[in-house]
Design an enzyme around this catalytic site. Structure first.
Site, mmCIF file in Angstrom:
data_model
loop_
_atom_site.group_PDB
_atom_site.id
_atom_site.type_symbol
_atom_site.label_atom_id
_atom_site.label_comp_id
_atom_site.label_asym_id
_atom_site.label_seq_id
_atom_site.Cartn_x
_atom_site.Cartn_y
_atom_site.Cartn_z
ATOM 1 N N HIS A 61 0.839 -1.195 0.000
ATOM 2 C CA HIS A 61 0.000 0.000 0.000
ATOM 3 C C HIS A 61 0.881 1.254 0.000
ATOM 4 O O HIS A 61 2.091 1.174 0.147
ATOM 5 C CB HIS A 61 -0.940 0.009 1.215
ATOM 6 C CG HIS A 61 -0.213 0.110 2.531
ATOM 7 N ND1 HIS A 61 0.156 -1.007 3.250
ATOM 8 C CD2 HIS A 61 0.219 1.174 3.238
ATOM 9 C CE1 HIS A 61 0.776 -0.620 4.352
ATOM 10 N NE2 HIS A 61 0.840 0.699 4.362
ATOM 11 N N ALA A 62 0.213 2.386 -0.150
ATOM 12 C CA ALA A 62 0.862 3.701 -0.014
ATOM 13 C C ALA A 62 -0.026 4.540 0.899
ATOM 14 O O ALA A 62 -1.192 4.212 1.113
ATOM 15 C CB ALA A 62 1.004 4.379 -1.374
#
Length: 144
Positions: A61-62
């Site tokens: 994820h970011a």
């Protein structure tokens, strides 16, 4: 989520930093401390990953706004970082060196050694709206 000035800043792999954590050596053992300006944010959340099964991956994820500081307290693991154009892999294996991941960078953690522990200091409390969990959406976010 309301767009803020922070989320409009374009970040890339060159914004990632390995930061040496001060180490106090003593015959009784070493002590490292993250305080003051060791990292460029006030930690609002602390969590850690441990007992990660062999071959498992974490992350994926970011964050739109949050920054994170990762430390391998024990053992080692790889952090694969992507900014939409570049990819960089950093191995964390020293408890007195941490990895600062700025907002807008995709991260994947893999190759955890047996007994490894990853400590994470985050600039914000948990907010699902701050996560980008699909790489296609991340690319769209970076291309805007």
């Amino acid at each position: 989520m309301e767009e803020s000035s922070k989320s409009s800043i374009i970040t890339n792999i060159s914004d990632i930093q390995l930061i040496e954590i001060p180490k106090i050596q003593d015959r009784r053992g070493n002590l490292s401390v993250v305080e003051g300006d060791t990292i460029p944010f006030v930690s609002k959340r602390v969590y850690y990953l441990y007992d990660v099964p062999s071959g498992s991956k974490r992350g994926g994820h970011a964050h739109i706004e949050q920054q994170e500081f990762l430390i391998a307290l024990s053992g080692s693991f790889d952090v694969v970082l992507k900014d939409g154009k570049n990819i960089k892999t950093i191995t964390l294996n020293k408890p007195n060196v941490g990895l600062l991941i700025v907002s807008g960078i995709w991260r994947e953690l893999k190759n955890f050694s047996s007994g490894s522990v990853c400590l994470v200091l985050s600039s914000g409390e948990f907010s699902e709206g701050d996560y980008i969990r699909e790489y296609k959406k991340f690319r769209l976010f970076k291309d805007r």
